[in-house]
Every structure is written in C-alpha cells, then in structure tokens.
Write a protein that holds these residues in place. Structure first.
Motif, short mmCIF file in Angstrom:
data_model
loop_
_atom_site.label_atom_id
_atom_site.label_comp_id
_atom_site.label_asym_id
_atom_site.label_seq_id
_atom_site.Cartn_x
_atom_site.Cartn_y
_atom_site.Cartn_z
N UNK A 63 34.61 19.19 32.80
CA UNK A 63 34.64 20.08 34.06
C UNK A 63 33.66 20.99 34.70
N UNK A 64 33.19 21.13 36.02
CA UNK A 64 32.45 22.01 36.40
C UNK A 64 33.48 23.34 36.49
N UNK A 65 33.26 24.54 35.79
CA UNK A 65 34.18 25.44 35.97
C UNK A 65 33.72 26.60 36.87
N UNK A 66 34.32 27.01 37.85
CA UNK A 66 33.67 28.03 38.91
C UNK A 66 34.79 29.44 38.78
N UNK A 67 34.39 30.34 38.20
CA UNK A 67 34.71 31.54 38.05
C UNK A 67 34.49 32.55 39.25
N UNK A 68 35.31 33.03 39.96
CA UNK A 68 35.51 33.61 41.02
C UNK A 68 35.56 35.05 40.67
N UNK A 69 34.69 36.03 41.31
CA UNK A 69 34.81 37.37 41.12
C UNK A 69 35.86 38.08 41.85
N UNK A 70 35.85 39.37 42.12
CA UNK A 70 36.80 40.17 43.05
C UNK A 70 35.87 41.04 43.86
N UNK A 71 36.41 41.23 45.24
CA UNK A 71 35.65 42.18 46.23
C UNK A 71 35.60 43.60 45.84
N UNK A 72 34.67 44.31 46.37
CA UNK A 72 34.62 45.58 46.28
C UNK A 72 35.77 45.95 47.30
N UNK A 89 35.57 48.06 40.38
CA UNK A 89 35.64 46.62 40.67
C UNK A 89 34.38 46.03 40.27
N UNK A 90 33.15 46.56 40.43
CA UNK A 90 32.00 46.46 39.96
C UNK A 90 31.59 46.07 38.43
N UNK A 91 32.50 47.05 37.65
CA UNK A 91 32.29 46.93 36.34
C UNK A 91 33.04 45.71 35.85
N UNK A 92 34.30 45.42 36.61
CA UNK A 92 35.18 44.24 36.25
C UNK A 92 34.33 42.87 36.43
N UNK A 93 33.89 42.94 37.78
CA UNK A 93 32.87 41.78 37.94
C UNK A 93 31.97 41.26 36.99
N UNK A 94 31.23 42.47 36.48
CA UNK A 94 30.13 42.47 35.84
C UNK A 94 30.55 41.80 34.45
N UNK A 95 31.64 42.13 33.97
CA UNK A 95 32.36 41.69 32.47
C UNK A 95 32.67 40.28 32.82
N UNK A 120 31.79 37.24 45.13
CA UNK A 120 32.24 37.32 46.56
C UNK A 120 32.03 38.50 47.35
N UNK A 121 31.60 39.35 46.40
CA UNK A 121 31.38 40.77 47.21
C UNK A 121 30.28 40.95 48.40
N UNK A 122 29.45 40.16 48.36
CA UNK A 122 28.48 39.91 49.60
C UNK A 122 29.27 39.50 50.94
N UNK A 123 30.37 38.67 50.58
CA UNK A 123 30.76 37.76 51.45
C UNK A 123 31.95 38.81 52.35
N UNK A 124 32.50 39.69 51.28
CA UNK A 124 33.51 40.81 51.82
C UNK A 124 32.66 41.78 52.63
N UNK A 125 31.32 42.06 52.47
CA UNK A 125 30.55 43.07 53.13
C UNK A 125 30.98 43.15 54.35
N UNK A 126 31.43 44.08 55.07
CA UNK A 126 31.49 44.47 56.45
C UNK A 126 33.16 44.25 56.87
N UNK A 127 33.99 43.66 55.75
CA UNK A 127 35.28 43.40 55.84
C UNK A 127 35.98 44.08 54.88
N UNK A 128 35.59 45.21 54.54
CA UNK A 128 36.34 45.81 53.43
C UNK A 128 37.26 46.94 54.08
N UNK A 129 38.08 47.43 53.23
CA UNK A 129 39.17 48.48 53.83
C UNK A 129 37.83 49.80 54.52
#
Length: 280
Positions: free
Chosen positions: A176-185, A210-216, A231-240
C-alpha cells in the motif's frame, strides 16, 4: 483532326487510405489510454483509517450505521472515492480514535490487496481536543499549562506510538501507498485583534502546538517510508478568525464533538486537495 481524349483525373485513394489508417491508429491509442486509466482506477483498493478528522466529524451527513464513530459521506476519503472510483473503498475511521484504537480495531480492515491507505492520528493520544476546550473555558494560565503538558507528552510518547502504528499498517498492507494526513492550524493570528474569544497568547500557543504535533507526525511518516500530506497551507485564509470564510468549527458548548473540526468545506477544500496532491 480528331479531338484529344479527355485526361482522366486520378482519385486520391492512397492519400485517403493513409488518412483513414492514421485516424484508426489515433482512435485505437485513445481507446487504449482510456482503458488503461479505467483499469488503473479499478485496481485501487482504498482503506481510510484514523480519528475524527478522517471520519468527517464536523462535516455533517453522518452515516447512521457508523454510530459514535460519526463517519460522514462528506469526509475527504469518501469524496476521493467518489472522484476516483476505486475498485473498493472502506472507511473505519472513528471519532476519538487513538493509535491504540487503530491497532486494536482498524488494522483488521487492511489486507495484502490493500494498495492505498490514508490516516489522521495522534491528536487524541495527547489529549489535544480537551486542551483546546480547556483554553476556551478557563484562564490564560490554565490554557498555557494544558498546552505545555500536551506538547511535552507529544514529544516524549507520540513518536514511539506512531512508529508502532505505521509499522503495523505496513505489515498488514505491504503493497500500500500510505498517506499520513496532518492537522491544520486553528487560528488566523493576523485577525486575532478583532476576533472575540481567546487571547492572542492562547491562540498563538495553540497554533504552535499544532505545528509541533504536525512535525512529529511528519517525521514518523518519513521514518516509516510513508507519504505526508500537509494541510496547513490548504486551510490558510480559512482558519478561525477568518470571518465568513472559516473551514473550522469553533468551540460549541451545545455540541462539543464538532469543536475545532473541519466543516464540509474544510474536508472538500482542505483535506481532499491535500490527498490529491499525493495520489494524483
């Protein structure tokens, strides 16, 4: 004097024949390419693992048979399957899942025929959701203390847990190709000064956590030979604090489950493109 015989006009049969042959060759090639693409799509056996960010909590349209796992028809994995028509698609992602849950309850969905896996995991192992709720309900000092404790735990125990989990996935689905997804800021700090609720200090600390968690997670994915989708760049401009453009739910006391989770737009506009960036 006898009249000259009329000169016969030659038909261009060789030229027409060549054109027809070329057209036939092009048609055959196009058909072959289309058949190859269809075959490639139909050979994908996709399994989605992970926590609430993969099950689709926050996007609504929950599948009743999924119970408390709250799997949504608007989760990025389902949207990917809708767009790519794999030979098979299964989601066993579940709200609240930890690495232990993946190992005990989700790995069994994989097999030697599984050739695509996606997963979000790690946040619940360090109690990140409860930390964010603490920050909303309590003082700045309590918030920062909770964040620091969670980050310390992430640094100390999460690499080992992720390593074990990713290794188990590889053993269960070796091809399998395994795609590990991160979390947004979570917050757009540029708008924090006009955004009600938490202080900028708390928001900055949550984003940093969140950045620390993504880095790990990214490092663990790399060590396992897996692909990491940021995913952080995808959510840029769409955060809380991005008023009227937010792709995340803020804390909702009446429905705490959806707090800090992507909306349907966050799944389709944030997570799905990140998945596509890896799978093509």
């Amino acid at each position: 004097m006898l009249p000259r015989p009329h000169k016969r006009t030659r038909t261009r049969r060789p030229a027409i024949k060549r054109a027809l042959l070329v057209l036939a060759a092009v048609t055959t090639a196009f058909t072959t390419v289309m058949a190859t693409d269809a075959s490639a799509a139909s050979s994908v056996h996709y399994v989605a693992l992970g926590d609430s960010y993969s099950s689709g909590v926050g996007s609504g349209s929950y599948i009743s048979s999924s119970g408390n796992c709250l799997r949504s028809t608007l989760a990025y994995s389902q949207l990917w399957a809708n767009a790519h028509s794999p030979a098979s698609y299964t989601s066993v992602a579940c709200s609240g899942a930890t690495t232990t849950d993946v190992l005990n309850s989700q790995i069994s969905a994989l097999s030697s025929s599984t050739n695509l896996v996606s997963i979000t995991i790690g946040g619940n192992d360090v109690g990140f959701s409860s930390v964010m709720q603490t920050c909303v309900l309590d003082s700045d000092s309590t918030c920062l203390s909770a964040i620091n404790a969670s980050v310390a735990q992430a640094k100390s125990v999460l690499p080992g847990k992720l390593g074990t989990t990713f290794s188990a996935i590889r053993s269960a689905a070796p091809s399998a190709r395994v795609v590990v997804m991160g979390y947004p800021e979570f917050y757009d700090l540029g708008n924090s000064w006009i955004c009600p609720g938490l202080s900028t200090t708390d928001r900055t600390a949550l984003n940093n956590a969140a950045d620390t968690l993504d880095g790990i997670i990214q490092t663990a994915a790399k060590n396992a030979g897996d692909s990491y989708a940021d995913v952080r760049s995808k959510f840029s401009g769409h955060e809380l604090c991005d008023f009227f453009n937010e792709w995340l739910h803020s804390v909702n006391i009446t429905d705490v489950t959806e707090s800090y989770h992507p909306t349907a737009d966050g799944q389709s506009g944030g997570y799905l493109p990140a998945m596509d960036s890896i799978t093509g």
